[in-house]
Design a protein around this motif. Structure first.
Motif, short mmCIF file in Angstrom:
data_model
loop_
_atom_site.label_atom_id
_atom_site.label_comp_id
_atom_site.label_asym_id
_atom_site.label_seq_id
_atom_site.Cartn_x
_atom_site.Cartn_y
_atom_site.Cartn_z
N GLU A 1 0.82 -1.04 0.01
CA GLU A 1 0.06 -0.05 0.04
C GLU A 1 0.80 1.28 0.13
O GLU A 1 0.67 2.22 -0.77
N ARG B 1 2.32 1.80 -3.50
CA ARG B 1 1.43 2.00 -4.31
C ARG B 1 0.83 3.64 -4.18
O ARG B 1 0.64 4.45 -5.13
N ASN B 2 0.50 4.01 -2.97
CA ASN B 2 0.22 5.20 -2.49
C ASN B 2 1.45 6.35 -2.96
O ASN B 2 1.02 7.26 -3.49
N LYS C 1 1.02 6.95 -6.55
CA LYS C 1 0.02 7.81 -7.04
C LYS C 1 0.25 9.05 -6.63
O LYS C 1 0.24 10.10 -7.53
N LEU D 1 -4.89 7.00 -11.68
CA LEU D 1 -4.80 6.01 -10.67
C LEU D 1 -5.01 4.70 -11.37
O LEU D 1 -4.04 3.53 -10.88
N GLY D 2 -5.79 4.40 -12.28
CA GLY D 2 -5.59 2.99 -13.03
C GLY D 2 -4.21 2.67 -13.55
O GLY D 2 -3.77 1.52 -13.49
N ASN E 1 -1.35 3.50 -12.46
CA ASN E 1 -0.43 3.03 -11.44
C ASN E 1 -1.02 2.19 -10.49
O ASN E 1 -0.24 1.99 -9.45
N ASP E 2 -1.76 1.45 -10.76
CA ASP E 2 -2.20 0.46 -9.97
C ASP E 2 -1.92 -1.01 -10.28
O ASP E 2 -2.89 -2.08 -10.03
N ARG E 3 -0.91 -1.13 -11.34
CA ARG E 3 -0.52 -2.42 -11.47
C ARG E 3 0.01 -3.24 -10.56
O ARG E 3 0.56 -2.67 -9.44
N ASP F 1 4.07 -7.01 -5.02
CA ASP F 1 2.97 -6.93 -4.25
C ASP F 1 2.53 -8.13 -3.61
O ASP F 1 2.03 -8.37 -2.60
N ARG G 1 -6.19 -5.28 -4.73
CA ARG G 1 -6.26 -3.80 -5.08
C ARG G 1 -7.20 -3.19 -4.18
O ARG G 1 -7.10 -2.07 -3.72
#
Length: 458
Positions: free
Chosen positions: A2, A5-6, A9, A34-35, A37-39, A111, A391
Motif C-alpha cells: 500500500e 502504491r500510494n 500515485k 490511478l488506473g 499506476n495500480d499495476r 505486491d 487492489r
C-alpha cells in the motif's frame, strides 16, 4: 504494498499537476492516472504442473494491470520454457528468475505471490510472504496439516494480508448459482452432501535412492518435510502419494469437492465425528512406492446430525448420478436432490425423473416457477477475484479467504488421520483437536526440519 502504491500515485499526481495545473484534472483523467499506476506486481513460486498453469493465467492479465516480475522454482531446468510463455503473454516483458523464494519476498516491488509448491510448503511460504508484506494466492489444499493451516490464518490477520486459497469453484458462475439455489431451499433442507474424486491412476513404479539432479536444489525442495534421500519416484508430482509431502488424492483433487460439499451444506463449522477406510488396490506395493490409498471412503457428522460423504476411487469406475459425475457432487434435501458436475447442475423434485431447475435454464423458467432459482452471478473468475482483493485491500472481497479455505482443507486432513489410525474419531472444532485421542492429536502437526520451521508465533 500500500505504501509503495500510494507513493507512486502521489508522486505521479504531483508531477502531472505541476505540468498541467490543478484545473487540468477531470474526474475521468484523475481515474486514468490511478488506473495506470495500480499495476499489481507478482512473484510466481512453483512453476511446474499447476504452477505453470497459474503463471500462464496471471501473465495473460498483463493488459489488465497485472505483471509477473519473477519466476521462482527450486528446479532451474523449468525456467527456459516458462520464461518464453510469460514474456509472450506480457508483450515481451520477461520476468527474472530465483531459486530461493525468500529473495522474492525481499523484493519491495512485488505486491503479491502465487504459491503452487508441493503441499508441504504451502503453510510456511504463505506465512513468510505475509511477514514480508505480500498478499498471497495459494493452491489447495491450503496446508499439509491442520495446525499449520491455523497459523496461516493467524499470519494473514496479524499482517493484514489478502490470502486467497485456490478453490476455483468458488468463482464459477454456475456453481455459485447452484449454491445460492441450495441455500434458498431449492430442494428443501439439505441434510447430506457427497463429493467424488474418481481418477484412475496407474502405478508409477519404484526406483532406488540416488543423488538429486544438478538442476534441483533438493534441500529447498524438501523444506519443512522430514529428511529422506532423493528418489525420483517420490519427487515431481509423485510427492502427492507419499505422506511426508502429500495427502493422496483425497487431499489432492479431493479438496475441491470437499469445499463444494461443505459450501452446499452451508456449514461454517468443523464436523464432530469422522471415519475413513480404504487401501491401495490393483497396484502391487512391491512395485510402487505409493503410500496413500487409491480407494478411500470418508464420512463426517456435524453437530446437528447432517452428513458429508466423500469417495476417492483411483481405479476403474463409472460416474455418479445422471450426470455421470467423476469429479463432482450430489446434494440430498428433504424435497429432492441436486447433481453437480463441473459447472453443470440439475435439480430434481422428490421422485421426478426430469429436472425442474439447473444451469442453462433462464431465470424464472424453472418448472413450477420456483422462486429459489436465480440467474447465475457474473464472475471474473478466481484469479480476477484475487486481483480485485489485492487492489481493494479487503479480505471480504475474496471468494475464498484463507479461513474459508482452511475450513474445507481440514476435512480431507482429518479423514486421512482417521484412515491411518483405523479409528472413528471425535473432533472438537473450537480447539481443532481430537477428543481423548493423543495419537490423532499428534498427527495434527509435524516435526519441522530446521531452518524450515512453521513458527508457533507467526
Amino acid at each position: 504494498m500500500e505504501d509503495r502504491r500510494n507513493f507512486i500515485k502521489k508522486t505521479t499526481l504531483g508531477a502531472t499537476g505541476v505540468a498541467l495545473g490543478a484545473t487540468a484534472f477531470s474526474a475521468k483523467s484523475y481515474g486514468n492516472i490511478l488506473g495506470a499506476n495500480d499495476r499489481v506486481v507478482l512473484g510466481s513460486i512453483g512453476i511446474r504442473g499447476r504452477g505453470k498453469g497459474l503463471m500462464d493465467a496471471f501473465s495473460k492479465m498483463y493488459s489488465n494491470g497485472v505483471e509477473i516480475k519473477t519466476l521462482c522454482d527450486v528446479d532451474s531446468s523449468l525456467f527456459g520454457e516458462r520464461l518464453k510463455i510469460a514474456a509472450n503473454n506480457q508483450k515481451g516483458r520477461k520476468p527474472g528468475t530465483e531459486t530461493d523464494m525468500r529473495k522474492v519476498f525481499d523484493d519491495k516491488d512485488i505486491d503479491a505471490v502465487i504459491i503452487a509448491t508441493p503441499n508441504h510448503w504451502h503453510a510456511l511460504s504463505t506465512i513468510w510472504a505475509c511477514q514480508a508484506g505480500k498478499d498471497v494466492y495459494v493452491e489447495k489444499p491450503s496446508s499439509h496439516n491442520v495446525w499449520e493451516g491455523r497459523k496461516m490464518i493467524e499470519a494473514a490477520r496479524k499482517y493484514n494480508r489478502i490470502v486467497q486459497v485456490g478453490f476455483q469453484n468458488r468463482s464459477i458462475s454456475n456453481v455459485m448459482q447452484a449454491m445460492d439455489f441450495l441455500h434458498n431451499g431449492g430442494i428443501g433442507e439439505v441434510y447430506m452432501a457427497k463429493g467424488t474424486c474418481y481418477k484412475p491412476r496407474d502405478s508409477f513404479g519404484i526406483s532406488p535412492d540416488t543423488a538429486p539432479p544438478a538442476h534441483l536444489d533438493y534441500d529447498k525442495w524438501l523444506g519443512p518435510a522430514a529428511y529422506r534421500a532423493y528418489n525420483e519416484k517420490r519427487g515431481h508430482y509423485n510427492w502427492h502419494w507419499h505422506w511426508n509431502t502429500g495427502n493422496g488424492d483425497t487431499g489432492n483433487q479431493g479438496p475441491h469437492q470437499f469445499d463444494v460439499a461443505r459450501w452446499g451444506l452451508n456449514k461454517n463449522e468443523h464436523p464432530i465425528k469422522v471415519q475413513s477406510m480404504g487401501g491401495i488396490f490393483g497396484i502391487d506395493p512391491r512395485e510402487c512406492s505409493q503410500e496413500t490409498p487409491n480407494t478411500q471412503t470418508s464420512a463426517f457428522e456435524y453437530a446437528d446430525g447432517k452428513i458429508l460423504e466423500f469417495e476417492t476411487r483411483g481405479r476403474y469406475t463409472p460416474g455418479e448420478n445422471s450426470l455421470q459425475s467423476k469429479i463432482g457432487n450430489t446434494f440430498f434435501g428433504t424435497e429432492g436432490y441436486l447433481e453437480l458436475n463441473g459447472s453443470t447442475w440439475k435439480a430434481f423434485k422428490k421422485r421426478d425423473k426430469e429436472p425442474f431447475a439447473g444451469s442453462g435454464m433462464a431465470e424464472g423458467a424453472a418448472v413450477g416457477g420456483d422462486t429459489s432459482f436465480r440467474k447465475a452471478p457474473d464472475s471474473k473468475g478466481h484469479f480476477g477475484n484475487f486481483i480485485d482483493g489485492v487492489r481493494s485491500g479487503s479480505r471480504f472481497d475474496l471468494n475464498c479467504d484463507v479461513e474459508e479455505g482452511h475450513m474445507s482443507t481440514v476435512l480431507p486432513l482429518i479423514a486421512n488421520i482417521a484412515y491411518r489410525l483405523g479409528e472413528t474419531l471425535k473432533f472438537n472444532g473450537e480447539f481443532e483437536q481430537f477428543i481423548d485421542n493423543e495419537a490423532a492429536d499428534l498427527m495434527l502437526t509435524r516435526k519441522y526440519r530446521y531452518p524450515y520451521v512453521v513458527p508457533e508465533n507467526v
